[in-house]
Motif scaffolding. Structure first.
Motif, PDB file in Angstrom:
ATOM      1  N   ARG A 263      26.020  28.879  24.623  1.00  0.00           N
ATOM      2  CA  ARG A 263      25.889  27.680  23.802  1.00  0.00           C
ATOM      3  C   ARG A 263      25.697  27.984  22.323  1.00  0.00           C
ATOM      4  N   GLY A 264      25.672  29.269  21.964  1.00  0.00           N
ATOM      5  CA  GLY A 264      25.506  29.626  20.555  1.00  0.00           C
ATOM      6  C   GLY A 264      24.128  29.309  20.013  1.00  0.00           C
ATOM      7  N   VAL A 265      23.138  29.199  20.878  1.00  0.00           N
ATOM      8  CA  VAL A 265      21.777  28.856  20.458  1.00  0.00           C
ATOM      9  C   VAL A 265      21.051  30.113  19.982  1.00  0.00           C
ATOM     10  N   GLN A 266      20.373  30.004  18.842  1.00  0.00           N
ATOM     11  CA  GLN A 266      19.559  31.091  18.320  1.00  0.00           C
ATOM     12  C   GLN A 266      18.145  30.941  18.886  1.00  0.00           C
ATOM     13  N   ALA A 267      17.786  31.812  19.814  1.00  0.00           N
ATOM     14  CA  ALA A 267      16.497  31.643  20.477  1.00  0.00           C
ATOM     15  C   ALA A 267      15.927  32.974  20.916  1.00  0.00           C
TER      16      ALA A 267
ATOM     17  N   MET B 196      13.438  20.684  36.107  1.00  0.00           N
ATOM     18  CA  MET B 196      13.170  21.728  35.123  1.00  0.00           C
ATOM     19  C   MET B 196      14.056  21.561  33.899  1.00  0.00           C
ATOM     20  N   SER B 197      13.413  21.437  32.753  1.00  0.00           N
ATOM     21  CA  SER B 197      14.097  21.363  31.471  1.00  0.00           C
ATOM     22  C   SER B 197      13.435  22.345  30.519  1.00  0.00           C
ATOM     23  N   TYR B 198      13.955  22.420  29.312  1.00  0.00           N
ATOM     24  CA  TYR B 198      13.406  23.380  28.345  1.00  0.00           C
ATOM     25  C   TYR B 198      13.713  22.916  26.937  1.00  0.00           C
ATOM     26  N   MET B 199      12.979  23.473  25.975  1.00  0.00           N
ATOM     27  CA  MET B 199      13.288  23.232  24.575  1.00  0.00           C
ATOM     28  C   MET B 199      13.093  24.531  23.802  1.00  0.00           C
ATOM     29  N   VAL B 200      13.867  24.643  22.721  1.00  0.00           N
ATOM     30  CA  VAL B 200      13.768  25.783  21.813  1.00  0.00           C
ATOM     31  C   VAL B 200      13.213  25.261  20.498  1.00  0.00           C
ATOM     32  N   LEU B 201      12.009  25.708  20.143  1.00  0.00           N
ATOM     33  CA  LEU B 201      11.335  25.213  18.952  1.00  0.00           C
ATOM     34  C   LEU B 201      11.632  26.103  17.750  1.00  0.00           C
ATOM     35  N   PRO B 202      11.865  25.520  16.573  1.00  0.00           N
ATOM     36  CA  PRO B 202      11.924  26.325  15.349  1.00  0.00           C
ATOM     37  C   PRO B 202      10.582  27.048  15.161  1.00  0.00           C
ATOM     38  N   HIS B 203      10.600  28.177  14.469  1.00  0.00           N
ATOM     39  CA  HIS B 203       9.382  28.980  14.339  1.00  0.00           C
ATOM     40  C   HIS B 203       8.235  28.197  13.708  1.00  0.00           C
ATOM     41  N   ALA B 204       8.534  27.363  12.730  1.00  0.00           N
ATOM     42  CA  ALA B 204       7.465  26.601  12.074  1.00  0.00           C
ATOM     43  C   ALA B 204       6.787  25.653  13.053  1.00  0.00           C
ATOM     44  N   LEU B 205       7.569  25.024  13.943  1.00  0.00           N
ATOM     45  CA  LEU B 205       6.992  24.108  14.928  1.00  0.00           C
ATOM     46  C   LEU B 205       6.316  24.856  16.067  1.00  0.00           C
ATOM     47  N   LEU B 206       6.777  26.071  16.349  1.00  0.00           N
ATOM     48  CA  LEU B 206       6.161  26.851  17.420  1.00  0.00           C
ATOM     49  C   LEU B 206       4.693  27.118  17.112  1.00  0.00           C
ATOM     50  N   ALA B 207       4.401  27.419  15.873  1.00  0.00           N
ATOM     51  CA  ALA B 207       3.011  27.662  15.486  1.00  0.00           C
ATOM     52  C   ALA B 207       2.165  26.409  15.668  1.00  0.00           C
ATOM     53  N   ILE B 208       2.735  25.249  15.326  1.00  0.00           N
ATOM     54  CA  ILE B 208       2.002  23.982  15.496  1.00  0.00           C
ATOM     55  C   ILE B 208       1.823  23.682  16.977  1.00  0.00           C
ATOM     56  N   TYR B 209       2.855  23.956  17.769  1.00  0.00           N
ATOM     57  CA  TYR B 209       2.767  23.730  19.214  1.00  0.00           C
ATOM     58  C   TYR B 209       1.631  24.552  19.811  1.00  0.00           C
ATOM     59  N   GLN B 210       1.577  25.825  19.453  1.00  0.00           N
ATOM     60  CA  GLN B 210       0.563  26.702  20.024  1.00  0.00           C
ATOM     61  C   GLN B 210      -0.841  26.331  19.563  1.00  0.00           C
ATOM     62  N   GLU B 211      -0.928  25.688  18.416  1.00  0.00           N
ATOM     63  CA  GLU B 211      -2.238  25.241  17.925  1.00  0.00           C
ATOM     64  C   GLU B 211      -2.660  23.922  18.568  1.00  0.00           C
ATOM     65  N   LYS B 212      -1.750  22.959  18.622  1.00  0.00           N
ATOM     66  CA  LYS B 212      -2.092  21.614  19.088  1.00  0.00           C
ATOM     67  C   LYS B 212      -2.070  21.463  20.600  1.00  0.00           C
ATOM     68  N   LEU B 213      -1.148  22.166  21.266  1.00  0.00           N
ATOM     69  CA  LEU B 213      -0.901  21.902  22.679  1.00  0.00           C
ATOM     70  C   LEU B 213      -1.225  23.102  23.567  1.00  0.00           C
ATOM     71  N   ALA B 214      -2.076  23.963  23.069  1.00  0.00           N
ATOM     72  CA  ALA B 214      -2.404  25.174  23.826  1.00  0.00           C
ATOM     73  C   ALA B 214      -3.097  24.865  25.141  1.00  0.00           C
ATOM     74  N   ASP B 215      -3.721  23.696  25.260  1.00  0.00           N
ATOM     75  CA  ASP B 215      -4.469  23.355  26.471  1.00  0.00           C
ATOM     76  C   ASP B 215      -3.616  22.641  27.524  1.00  0.00           C
ATOM     77  N   PHE B 216      -2.346  22.392  27.226  1.00  0.00           N
ATOM     78  CA  PHE B 216      -1.481  21.707  28.182  1.00  0.00           C
ATOM     79  C   PHE B 216      -0.982  22.708  29.222  1.00  0.00           C
ATOM     80  N   ASP B 217      -1.286  22.445  30.497  1.00  0.00           N
ATOM     81  CA  ASP B 217      -0.811  23.328  31.559  1.00  0.00           C
ATOM     82  C   ASP B 217       0.687  23.160  31.778  1.00  0.00           C
ATOM     83  N   GLN B 218       1.297  24.171  32.340  1.00  0.00           N
ATOM     84  CA  GLN B 218       2.721  24.150  32.666  1.00  0.00           C
ATOM     85  C   GLN B 218       2.985  23.090  33.735  1.00  0.00           C
ATOM     86  N   SER B 219       4.027  22.284  33.536  1.00  0.00           N
ATOM     87  CA  SER B 219       4.318  21.175  34.455  1.00  0.00           C
ATOM     88  C   SER B 219       5.395  21.512  35.483  1.00  0.00           C
TER      89      SER B 219
END
Length: 476
Positions: free
Chosen positions: A171-175, A325-348
């Motif tokens: 798919r040409g995705v940079q991830a 099962m789905s997935y998302m690829v986060l830009p690096h700037a959002l990845l840091a926010i995700y890990q800060e804000k949503l670190a307590d969310f268990d895997q679904s």
């Protein structure tokens, strides 16, 4: 004796219209009073010696005009006409009584659905059960006790590694694996993004029409959903700019439900808008593996050099919906926010399914399966297009072909999409209108349906469309 013969009509008018007019006269003349239950389709067709389609067509015209109502698992009844006098004796009542005794069934059962054109159904006969079972059993060996515990909150590392490699090739995705987040379905992914961006007063733009499942998530989270009309080549960028939204959800590789494929030049303009506005684009590539003419369209994310695109994908269309099962690829700037804000969310998503899928991908079965299904769906896609044109060509306009697991069909009819859906169901066919995918429906004189072809054989597709022609033709 009943004052009407099985061939109860004369003249050249279609039989269903003559039967319809007969019942109209009896109901208007109060000879069939409110609450009278009409004979089942089978009973009346047998008594009058006409086809079931004739009776169904007459009943559905009466239903559309409000003379009768359909009660679930019970049948058709004359509607309340505000008549409270004694029940008169007349030909209509005799017809009802005599037709009803022709069958031993006390209550007509709903017509079973033989042909289901759901847009997201996959082919169940070509799923690699043996290979999937093998890898699941491998995961569940006693030495793999770790799969019984909670896994990585972003998803199993081995699966994310395999997925990153596949997305880059196909798919040409940079991830990188670190940018990928796994979850139980696209709506879960959207919910996480909603929490990530904050839910107070946020505006999000969406294609009009567009995927109602995502729209519902944003609405429940309190977002201000702003519909953006479609141009011939995808979302209207001028209207998007005027919306003031800093977030936009789009399906550029196969717009749902129109089927528009956003061209390269417009993708670049959309990325330029995101850069200038400081906005984020949520690219849902829900069925990007399936394109039947030319190569699959590369992802929008693969063209992004500014980190403005969040790439979303799913295994529901190419593998099986029940895996959730789905997935998302986060830009690096959002990845840091995700890990800060949503670190307590268990895997679904199920860890066992993730481990199984990782082995399925690692051993090459995933890409072999994609190639096999693409060939199979290409044949089904062609069969559906041919059947639609052959049976309904003068009454329809087909859109959204050449990709995905469905095509969109606009139908020329004075009936509503709900009425046409009910008429189809009475013949054992399930069809799916697109009206609910609009926030502000437009009245262009046509109703539209999505016809999926993944879950039926070619023979079922052809037979289903032939039967649909018989059911719909009186209303086209």
């Amino acid at each position: 004796m009943l004052d009407i013969s099985p061939r109860f009509v004369e003249g050249n008018e279609p039989l269903y219209l003559q039967l319809y007019r007969y019942f109209c006269t009896e109901i208007q003349g109060r000879r069939l009073v409110s609450g009278t239950r009409l004979p089942s389709v089978r009973a009346l067709s047998g008594f009058l010696q006409v086809s079931k389609t004739t009776v169904e067509s007459a009943y559905h015209q009466l239903l559309a005009e409000g003379y009768i109502e359909s009660r679930e698992r019970s049948g058709f009844y004359v509607v309340d006409m505000d008549w409270d006098g004694p029940m008169p004796s007349g030909k209509g009542q005799q017809l009802v009584e005599m037709a009803c005794v022709q069958t031993t069934a006390p209550t007509p059962s709903p017509v079973p659905i033989q042909y289901d054109f759901h847009q997201a159904r996959v082919d169940p006969d070509h799923f690699p059960f043996d290979r999937w079972r093998k890898y699941t059993n491998q995961c569940m060996q006693e030495e793999n006790k770790h799969v019984l515990y909670y896994g990585d909150r972003q998803g199993e590392p081995q699966l994310r590694e395999e997925l990153a490699r596949y997305l880059g090739r196909a798919r040409g995705v940079q991830a990188t694996p670190e940018q990928i987040v796994i979850g139980a379905g696209t709506q879960v992914m959207i919910s996480l993004l909603g929490f990530l961006f904050g839910t107070r007063g946020q505006a999000v733009a969406m294609e009009e029409p567009g995927y109602h499942g995502v729209r519902a998530v944003f609405s429940h989270l309190g977002y201000d959903v702003r519909p953006i009309r479609l141009a011939e080549d995808g979302i209207d960028l001028e209207a998007l700019g005027e919306s003031g939204a800093k977030l936009v959800y789009i399906t550029p590789s196969h717009q749902d439900p129109s089927g528009i494929v956003m061209p390269y030049a417009k993708r670049l303009k959309l990325l330029q808008w995101a850069k200038q506005a400081g906005s984020y684009i949520m690219e849902d590539d829900y069925d990007g593996e399936f394109r039947y003419h030319g190569k699959p369209i590369p992802s929008l994310q693969g063209l992004d050099t500014q980190g403005r695109v969040i790439y979303l994908g799913t295994f529901s269309k190419a593998l099986l919906p029940s895996i959730r099962m789905s997935y998302m690829v986060l830009p690096h700037a959002l990845l840091a926010i995700y890990q800060e804000k949503l670190a307590d969310f268990d895997q679904s998503a199920s860890r066992i399914h993730q481990e199984t899928l990782a082995l399925f991908m690692k051993n090459g079965d995933w890409e072999r399966h994609i190639r096999k299904m693409r060939t199979l769906y290409r044949k089904k896609h062609g069969a559906l297009l041919h059947s639609l044109q052959e049976q309904l060509g003068g009454y329809i306009q087909i859109k959204g072909q050449d990709a995905g697991l469905s095509v969109t069909v606009e139908v020329k009819s004075a009936s509503t999409s709900q009425q046409l859906t009910q008429i189809a169901a009475a013949s054992g066919i399930r069809v799916y209108p697109t009206a609910h995918k609009w926030i502000h429906p437009q009245d262009n004189g046509r109703v539209a349906f999505q016809f999926g072809f993944g879950g039926q054989t070619i023979e079922e597709i052809e037979a289903g469309i032939r039967l649909l022609k018989c059911a719909w033709e009186p209303y086209l």
